[in-house]
Design an enzyme around this catalytic site. Structure first.
Site, mmCIF file in Angstrom:
data_model
loop_
_atom_site.group_PDB
_atom_site.id
_atom_site.type_symbol
_atom_site.label_atom_id
_atom_site.label_comp_id
_atom_site.label_asym_id
_atom_site.label_seq_id
_atom_site.Cartn_x
_atom_site.Cartn_y
_atom_site.Cartn_z
ATOM 1 N N ASP A 1 9.974 2.479 13.426
ATOM 2 C CA ASP A 1 10.677 1.352 14.053
ATOM 3 C C ASP A 1 12.074 1.115 13.468
ATOM 4 O O ASP A 1 13.082 1.228 14.159
ATOM 5 C CB ASP A 1 9.823 0.073 14.046
ATOM 6 C CG ASP A 1 9.138 -0.224 12.717
ATOM 7 O OD1 ASP A 1 9.427 0.477 11.731
ATOM 8 O OD2 ASP A 1 8.319 -1.162 12.670
ATOM 9 N N ASP B 1 1.240 4.743 1.725
ATOM 10 C CA ASP B 1 0.804 5.645 2.795
ATOM 11 C C ASP B 1 1.419 7.022 2.594
ATOM 12 O O ASP B 1 2.552 7.156 2.118
ATOM 13 C CB ASP B 1 1.226 5.084 4.163
ATOM 14 C CG ASP B 1 0.518 3.766 4.463
ATOM 15 O OD1 ASP B 1 -0.564 3.547 3.909
ATOM 16 O OD2 ASP B 1 1.067 2.956 5.232
ATOM 17 N N ASP C 1 0.847 -1.197 0.000
ATOM 18 C CA ASP C 1 0.000 0.000 0.000
ATOM 19 C C ASP C 1 0.880 1.245 0.000
ATOM 20 O O ASP C 1 2.088 1.158 0.236
ATOM 21 C CB ASP C 1 -0.942 0.010 1.214
ATOM 22 C CG ASP C 1 -0.244 -0.461 2.469
ATOM 23 O OD1 ASP C 1 0.942 -0.135 2.632
ATOM 24 O OD2 ASP C 1 -0.876 -1.140 3.295
HETATM 25 P P1 ATP Z 1 3.923 -3.512 4.846
HETATM 26 O O1 ATP Z 1 2.724 -2.612 4.781
HETATM 27 O O2 ATP Z 1 4.528 -3.837 3.545
HETATM 28 O O3 ATP Z 1 3.681 -4.703 5.719
HETATM 29 P P2 ATP Z 1 5.075 -1.332 6.285
HETATM 30 O O4 ATP Z 1 6.496 -0.930 6.525
HETATM 31 O O5 ATP Z 1 4.230 -0.374 5.510
HETATM 32 O O6 ATP Z 1 5.090 -2.749 5.610
HETATM 33 P P3 ATP Z 1 3.091 -1.169 8.329
HETATM 34 O O7 ATP Z 1 2.794 -2.142 9.417
HETATM 35 O O8 ATP Z 1 2.070 -0.940 7.271
HETATM 36 O O9 ATP Z 1 4.465 -1.627 7.693
HETATM 37 O O10 ATP Z 1 3.454 0.198 9.032
HETATM 38 C C1 ATP Z 1 3.681 1.392 8.285
HETATM 39 C C2 ATP Z 1 4.865 2.156 8.868
HETATM 40 O O11 ATP Z 1 4.548 2.584 10.192
HETATM 41 C C3 ATP Z 1 6.129 1.346 9.003
HETATM 42 O O12 ATP Z 1 6.890 1.372 7.810
HETATM 43 C C4 ATP Z 1 6.844 2.040 10.145
HETATM 44 O O13 ATP Z 1 7.524 3.174 9.690
HETATM 45 C C5 ATP Z 1 5.698 2.516 11.027
HETATM 46 N N1 ATP Z 1 5.387 1.555 12.099
HETATM 47 C C6 ATP Z 1 4.534 0.522 12.058
HETATM 48 N N2 ATP Z 1 4.504 -0.135 13.223
HETATM 49 C C7 ATP Z 1 5.354 0.507 14.043
HETATM 50 C C8 ATP Z 1 5.761 0.338 15.395
HETATM 51 N N3 ATP Z 1 5.271 -0.650 16.120
HETATM 52 N N4 ATP Z 1 6.669 1.201 15.899
HETATM 53 C C9 ATP Z 1 7.156 2.219 15.164
HETATM 54 N N5 ATP Z 1 6.825 2.437 13.891
HETATM 55 C C10 ATP Z 1 5.936 1.600 13.323
HETATM 56 MG MG MG Z 2 2.108 -0.636 5.084
#
Ligand code: ATP
Ligand code: MG
Length: 426
Positions: free
Chosen positions: A147, A70, A68
């Site tokens: 994170d 964001d 996705d």
């Molecule tokens: P994907 O959507 O492909 O699984 P993503 O990196 O976008 O991977 P998400 O879980 O959608 O992961 O979270 C979006 C963003 O929010 C992450 O890239 C990170 O920067 C931040 N994030 C998510 N969870 C946490 C957390 N527990 N602590 C700190 N930052 C976080």
């Molecule tokens: Mg994501």
């Protein structure tokens, strides 16, 4: 990863972000979802900062397809709402703007946030995590609250540059998963990050930085105190990203498995079965939570419920319930999902007992049975002793399907007619 043209300094030391102009990175606008682009452009035209953030920038730089897109901005949720008619503010605690488009498409817009100072934190410890999520900040602060360094990169729609405040570009190049800040502190703030570390390392095939490993070793006990709703969601993410087997193996290695699945006994076959489920998902088949659950439990189920023809289904039901209930209670998993997982287990039990027992034809015709067959087929790849029985069942399923296409009607009528005649003549 496509090669970066610039030598990247560690920006965490200098306080100045590393900015890669358009010519020096591989992200092109035609790789970005058109709706996310619309949102970015409108925010930007209205004078706001508008960045692509998080996983999408990481994935595009790695040459992968993002799940996705964001958006991060300095506009507040209410300002975003005034700019988009199709905007809905969601989340009581983490206020986000959802911009909805036709076809159930959604772009998530989050205002830049920061980690608040110690003095700003609420007195009640339980409220810390959610409070911390909701203090608005600038882009640099927003990067530092994320994170891992590779998850904190920004793509700026204003000049198409990639902005790195935390050393994420270097870590992408080195294929290393590194925490932003001290992992011990970051895991104390949010223990779910330990599981995310394993997940991203498995998904991207990245090495986990030693500091993270040592911090997991010291803080593994905290995982069981994390929000069960968030853990449940992350567990399903493992299945959706086809890394459940691999991550569970890593979790065992790093002492997290018992924290995650305190109520489920893991056997060596559990990891194998999870990997087969991951393979199935990789083939494009949808993964339901009931299947994930049944996969986690099936090896222990068969261990506790030896398959004998004389064994009654009720015994199997009791074993299934005993294995599923505590886990479902811990993670507040709905009864419907638990019952579907139980049906998968009991179905496998029926298949493992072999053919010729009561209720067979009803079982074969039940709409859920093909799903049981598919699940059992995975298990047969582990327990080869069941292969003959399974082949026998497949034959039964095929002939049952044949009967449904009409071949069966005539022999049935033939059997019934003499009985009716006998009744009438008496
Ligand atoms: P994907 O959507 O492909 O699984 P993503 O990196 O976008 O991977 P998400 O879980 O959608 O992961 O979270 C979006 C963003 O929010 C992450 O890239 C990170 O920067 C931040 N994030 C998510 N969870 C946490 C957390 N527990 N602590 C700190 N930052 C976080
Ligand atoms: Mg994501």
């Amino acid at each position: 990863m496509p090669e970066l043209k610039k030598i990247i300094l560690d920006p965490e030391d200098s306080g100045v972000p590393c900015v890669l102009p358009r010519a020096e990175h591989c992200i092109s606008r035609n790789q970005i979802d058109e709706h996310a682009l619309k949102v970015l452009y409108r925010l930007n035209r209205q004078g706001h900062m508008a960045y692509l953030v998080g996983g999408s920038v990481r994935d595009l730089l790695l040459g992968r397809t993002p799940k996705d897109f964001d958006v991060g901005t300095d506009a507040t949720p209410n300002q975003v709402k005034t700019l988009f008619r199709n905007c809905f503010l969601v989340g009581r605690r983490f206020r986000l703007a959802h911009i909805r488009f036709r076809g159930n498409l959604l772009v998530e817009v989050a205002t830049f946030r920061r980690n608040p100072d110690e003095s700003e934190l609420p007195e009640n410890d339980d409220e810390h995590f959610h409070f911390v999520q909701n203090v608005f900040g600038d882009p640099r602060e927003d990067a530092f609250r994320r994170d891992f360094t590779i998850n904190a990169l920004f793509y700026n729609i204003d000049d198409f540059s990639v902005i790195d405040h935390v050393g994420g570009l270097k870590d992408l190049e080195e294929r290393t998963l590194r925490m932003i800040g001290d992992p011990l502190v970051r895991f104390e703030e949010d223990p779910v990050r330990m599981l995310r570390a394993l997940e991203f390392s498995a998904r991207l095939d990245f090495t986990i930085d030693d500091e993270i490993i040592s911090a997991i070793d010291q803080r593994s006990h905290l995982l069981s105190s994390a929000s069960s709703a968030r853990l449940r969601e992350e567990i399903m993410e493992l299945f959706r990203h086809r890394v459940a087997g691999q991550v569970c193996e890593m979790a065992q290695l790093y002492g997290l498995l018992d924290q995650l699945f305190a109520d489920i006994p893991f056997l060596p076959q559990t990891f194998e079965l999870l990997k087969l489920i991951d393979q199935r998902t990789a083939e494009g088949k949808p993964i339901r939570e009931s299947l994930a659950l049944a996969g986690l439990v099936l090896p222990a189920f068969f261990e506790r419920c030896p398959v004998e023809r004389s064994q009654h289904i009720n015994d199997a039901l009791a074993v299934a319930d005993k294995l599923l209930r505590p886990h479902c209670l811990t993670y507040s998993i709905a009864q419907g999902i638990r019952c579907e997982a139980r049906d998968l287990l009991i179905g496998c039990f029926r298949l493992a007992r072999g053919r010729g027992l009561k209720g067979e034809s009803r079982f074969l015709r039940h709409p859920f049975t093909p799903q049981i067959f598919e699940f059992f087929a995975l298990w047969c790849q582990i327990d080869h002793s069941l292969n003959d029985k399974f082949a026998n069942w497949l034959g039964a399923l095929a002939s049952d399907a044949g009967e449904h296409t009409g071949e069966r009607k005539s022999p049935r009528r033939r059997r019934r007619r003499p009985r009716r005649k006998a009744a009438m003549s008496s």
